[in-house]
Design an enzyme around this catalytic site. Structure first.
Site, short mmCIF file in Angstrom:
data_model
loop_
_atom_site.label_atom_id
_atom_site.label_comp_id
_atom_site.label_asym_id
_atom_site.label_seq_id
_atom_site.Cartn_x
_atom_site.Cartn_y
_atom_site.Cartn_z
N HIS A 136 0.83 -1.20 0.00
CA HIS A 136 0.00 0.00 0.00
C HIS A 136 0.87 1.26 0.00
O HIS A 136 2.11 1.17 -0.12
CB HIS A 136 -1.02 -0.02 1.15
CG HIS A 136 -0.43 -0.05 2.53
ND1 HIS A 136 0.40 0.93 3.02
CD2 HIS A 136 -0.55 -0.96 3.54
CE1 HIS A 136 0.75 0.65 4.25
NE2 HIS A 136 0.20 -0.51 4.60
N HIS A 164 4.16 1.33 2.33
CA HIS A 164 5.33 0.59 1.82
C HIS A 164 5.90 1.30 0.59
O HIS A 164 7.11 1.35 0.37
CB HIS A 164 4.96 -0.83 1.39
CG HIS A 164 4.10 -1.56 2.39
ND1 HIS A 164 2.85 -2.03 2.09
CD2 HIS A 164 4.33 -1.88 3.67
CE1 HIS A 164 2.33 -2.62 3.15
NE2 HIS A 164 3.21 -2.54 4.13
N CYS A 221 2.32 -8.52 21.16
CA CYS A 221 1.46 -8.09 20.05
C CYS A 221 1.90 -8.85 18.81
O CYS A 221 3.04 -8.68 18.34
CB CYS A 221 1.56 -6.59 19.80
SG CYS A 221 0.74 -6.10 18.26
N CYS A 266 2.84 -6.54 15.82
CA CYS A 266 4.20 -5.98 15.85
C CYS A 266 5.25 -7.07 15.96
O CYS A 266 6.44 -6.81 15.76
CB CYS A 266 4.40 -5.07 17.06
SG CYS A 266 3.43 -3.58 17.05
N CYS A 279 -2.18 -2.44 21.76
CA CYS A 279 -1.13 -1.92 20.89
C CYS A 279 -1.73 -0.77 20.09
O CYS A 279 -2.75 -0.95 19.42
CB CYS A 279 -0.67 -3.02 19.93
SG CYS A 279 0.19 -2.35 18.50
N HIS A 316 -1.87 -1.51 16.12
CA HIS A 316 -2.69 -2.57 15.54
C HIS A 316 -4.09 -2.66 16.16
O HIS A 316 -4.91 -3.44 15.70
CB HIS A 316 -1.96 -3.91 15.64
CG HIS A 316 -0.74 -3.95 14.77
ND1 HIS A 316 0.51 -3.64 15.25
CD2 HIS A 316 -0.60 -4.18 13.44
CE1 HIS A 316 1.38 -3.70 14.25
NE2 HIS A 316 0.73 -4.02 13.14
N LYS A 322 -3.56 6.06 10.80
CA LYS A 322 -2.46 5.48 10.01
C LYS A 322 -3.02 4.55 8.94
O LYS A 322 -3.90 3.73 9.23
CB LYS A 322 -1.55 4.70 10.95
CG LYS A 322 -0.37 4.08 10.23
CD LYS A 322 0.36 3.05 11.09
CE LYS A 322 1.43 2.37 10.26
NZ LYS A 322 1.75 1.03 10.69
N LYS A 357 -2.70 -2.22 6.65
CA LYS A 357 -3.51 -3.31 6.14
C LYS A 357 -4.55 -3.73 7.17
O LYS A 357 -5.66 -4.06 6.83
CB LYS A 357 -2.65 -4.48 5.69
CG LYS A 357 -1.48 -4.79 6.57
CD LYS A 357 -0.35 -5.45 5.80
CE LYS A 357 0.94 -5.38 6.58
NZ LYS A 357 2.10 -5.60 5.76
O1 ME8 Z 1 7.34 -3.92 10.03
N1 ME8 Z 1 2.93 5.37 6.50
O2 ME8 Z 1 6.91 -4.85 7.96
P1 ME8 Z 1 5.59 -4.09 7.51
C1 ME8 Z 1 4.23 5.32 6.16
N2 ME8 Z 1 8.53 -6.81 8.47
N3 ME8 Z 1 4.93 4.17 6.06
C2 ME8 Z 1 4.28 3.02 6.30
C3 ME8 Z 1 2.92 3.00 6.66
C4 ME8 Z 1 2.23 4.25 6.75
N4 ME8 Z 1 0.95 4.34 7.03
N5 ME8 Z 1 2.55 1.71 6.82
C5 ME8 Z 1 3.65 0.95 6.56
C6 ME8 Z 1 7.56 -4.74 9.16
N6 ME8 Z 1 4.70 1.74 6.24
C7 ME8 Z 1 8.73 -5.69 9.29
C8 ME8 Z 1 10.01 -4.96 8.96
S1 ME8 Z 1 12.67 -4.86 8.62
C9 ME8 Z 1 13.95 -5.78 9.08
C10 ME8 Z 1 11.26 -5.77 9.12
C11 ME8 Z 1 6.05 1.30 5.83
O3 ME8 Z 1 5.11 -4.83 6.31
C12 ME8 Z 1 7.12 1.85 6.77
O4 ME8 Z 1 8.36 1.76 6.12
O5 ME8 Z 1 4.65 -3.91 8.63
C13 ME8 Z 1 7.06 0.85 7.90
O6 ME8 Z 1 8.18 0.91 8.73
C14 ME8 Z 1 6.95 -0.44 7.11
O7 ME8 Z 1 6.11 -0.11 5.99
C15 ME8 Z 1 6.37 -1.61 7.90
O8 ME8 Z 1 6.14 -2.67 7.01
#
Ligand code: ME8
Length: 518
Positions: free
Chosen positions: A19, A22, A127, A130, A144, A147, A298, A301
């Site tokens: 989305h 990411h 959580c 997280c 949390c 979430h 925020k 998903k």
């Molecule tokens: O946390 N606004 O993966 P994730 C801005 N797998 N950026 C956002 C966002 C939003 N509303 N939502 C998501 C994880 N992001 C772990 C990471 S790394 C070793 C492991 C972006 O799929 C932002 O970069 O939940 C956030 O930190 C990341 O997606 C979280 O992706």
């Protein structure tokens, strides 16, 4: 080749489609990777998918599929989408890749052998969203905050990484390296997490197979798998060939992570402590951005309010969407997304300003100069002012990009477009061409040379931000291959390299104005 740049996005969980959130982090890293390549630096851009852990196992159970099947499907969705959007990553890593598994097991064994791991019983609140335990102060109303789901009480025996042993070193390191975590507010937040009274303890790095089988097995106890964050962070080493790949040392010395503020703690606390335990220098810099919100919540998903980047691309063009993301968020703070704001921004900055400058310049070059870049006369004060503005802009864009001030870099670029538009208004070549007074052609030639040359500079400066647009402008200027030999910022700061006589073309509007139905 001078200098190096290694940049990473988080590896994304494979429990949903990509989305806007990411996409934002990936646009940021893609823009920087493109800039550093154009600056002649050895550049590596890593992105990928985070596939193990309870979150994925939970989704698989709900869907009645294996975790591997779920991981394959969503990982493919991310890598396909990232390719469709034209991101210039050098590797898409999966935590299920065999080389990653091997690196994780090596590191686990190394830390175990160094006496940095012990076995204890632990009780806490977890959580799954997280994938981490919470301290009292992290919770909001017993939940949390990210979430919006209740925490689960957990009591079990696990292996612990003695992370707290490294806290004193880490506090010193952060204090003596002011650029280690930026912007500053996050650096201060991390120092707060490391204060003795914050409740942050050692890190549970295992999960018993009796509860969760989906993960990398501990090399020293086959009844356990590795905790997903411990596994995931190590991707940043696997991705560039740790421990002895040919580019590992150079790239690691130039490593910068880009993340959202939701995952500050694992990156700013767990990860440097893990690196310290295996005797590696910490990464060079952690860059932390805020959240994209919709109606003050925020985008995520789990909340179901996500914005699909492929839909945005089809509706507005991906360069325009990239432009909006980078222009409307000050890196580090939150921003609200709305399609209304997106359309307003595209119309004002791209259709009316940059796009208009491209079309009026090339239209006039066609009408008054036979379609070729004209031979300029002696530059006067007005021309010198445009050349100076271009050189200043090139330096400022470089500085702003290197400090993650994307919105400021784009402001500078728009400022240069404004300068050239004002120059054209002041010189009014269309009036002279109409009146055909003595010397009109020389005046028009000088004016349109200046404007064409400014477009060359603008194309180079926008290239990292809008990689589809820049080649289109350069093609119309008759120098389609310019980017292949460009060195930034110098080639943008050096005035006058567009050769008179080069054939130009008009082309269709780059950014058609978007009409909004009222
Ligand atoms: O946390 N606004 O993966 P994730 C801005 N797998 N950026 C956002 C966002 C939003 N509303 N939502 C998501 C994880 N992001 C772990 C990471 S790394 C070793 C492991 C972006 O799929 C932002 O970069 O939940 C956030 O930190 C990341 O997606 C979280 O992706």
């Amino acid at each position: 080749m001078t200098g190096a740049f290694y940049a990473t996005t988080p590896i994304f969980y494979v429990n949903a489609e990509p989305h806007i959130g990411h996409t934002y982090t990936t646009v940021v890293v893609d823009t920087l990777a493109r800039y550093h390549r154009l600056a002649g630096e050895k550049t590596f851009f890593l992105t990928g998918s985070d596939e193990h852990g309870e979150k994925i196992a939970e989704v698989a159970l709900e869907l009645g599929e294996t975790p591997q099947a779920v991981a394959d499907r969503y990982s493919e969705a991310f890598s396909r989408t990232w390719q469709t959007l034209g991101f210039s990553f050098d590797r898409f890593i999966r935590t299920t890749d065999p080389d990653h598994k091997q690196v994780v097991q090596n590191i686990l064994q190394k830390i175990y052998d160094a006496g940095e791991i012990d076995f204890r019983e632990y009780e806490g609140l977890y959580c799954i969203g997280c994938e981490r335990f919470f301290t009292e102060r992290d919770m909001v109303g017993g939940k949390c905050p990210d979430h919006d789901r209740p925490l689960e009480s957990r009591k079990e025996s696990n292996y612990f990484f003695k992370m707290t042993h490294h806290f004193e070193w880490l506090i010193d390191y952060i204090n003596s390296h002011p650029d280690f975590i930026r912007p500053d507010r996050y650096r201060n937040e991390v120092l707060g997490m490391l204060r003795e009274d914050s409740g942050l303890g050692d890190l549970s790095i295992s999960r018993p197979k009796s509860r969760l089988e989906w993960g990398i097995e501990l090399p020293f106890d086959t009844d356990y798998i590795c905790y997903v964050w411990f596994d995931a962070l190590i991707n940043y080493l696997t991705g560039i060939g740790y421990p002895d790949g040919p580019d590992f040392a150079t790239l690691w010395g130039a490593s910068q992570h880009f993340i959202g503020k939701d995952i500050l703690k694992p990156h700013a606390v767990f990860w440097p402590c893990m690196l310290h335990a295996i005797g590696l220098e910490p990464y060079q810099r952690l860059n932390v951005h805020g959240f994209w919100n919709v109606d003050d919540r925020k985008v995520s998903k789990s909340l179901g309010n996500k914005i699909d980047p492929l839909v945005m691309r089809d509706k507005y063009g991906f360069d325009s969407f990239r432009y909006f993301l980078l222009r409307d968020m000050a890196f580090g703070t939150d921003s609200d997304f709305s399609e209304e704001a997106l359309v307003t921004r595209i119309n004002a900055d791209l259709a009316n300003n940059l796009g208009n400058l491209v079309s009026r310049t090339l239209n006039m070059t066609g009408r008054f100069c036979g379609g070729n870049v004209p031979e300029p006369g002696q530059p006067g004060a007005q021309e010198q002012a445009v050349a100076d503005a271009a050189a200043t802009a090139a330096g400022q864009v470089d500085a702003h990009l290197r400090s993650c001030e994307f919105h400021r870099a784009l402001e500078v670029i728009q400022g240069l477009v404004d300068t050239v538009n004002r120059y054209l208004e002041a010189r009014a070549p269309w009036k002279l061409a109409k009146q055909k007074a003595a010397g009109w052609q020389a005046h028009v030639n000088t004016t349109l040379y200046t404007s064409c040359e400014a477009l060359r500079v603008l194309s180079l400066l926008v290239a990292p931000f809008m990689p589809e647009t820049a080649p289109k402008i350069l093609e119309r200027l008759g120098i389609p291959d310019a980017l292949a030999t460009t060195r930034l910022p110098d080639d943008a700061a050096t005035w006058g390299s567009l050769a008179p006589g080069t054939p130009t073309s008009k082309g269709a509007p780059l950014f058609p104005r978007i009409e909004v139905e009222s």
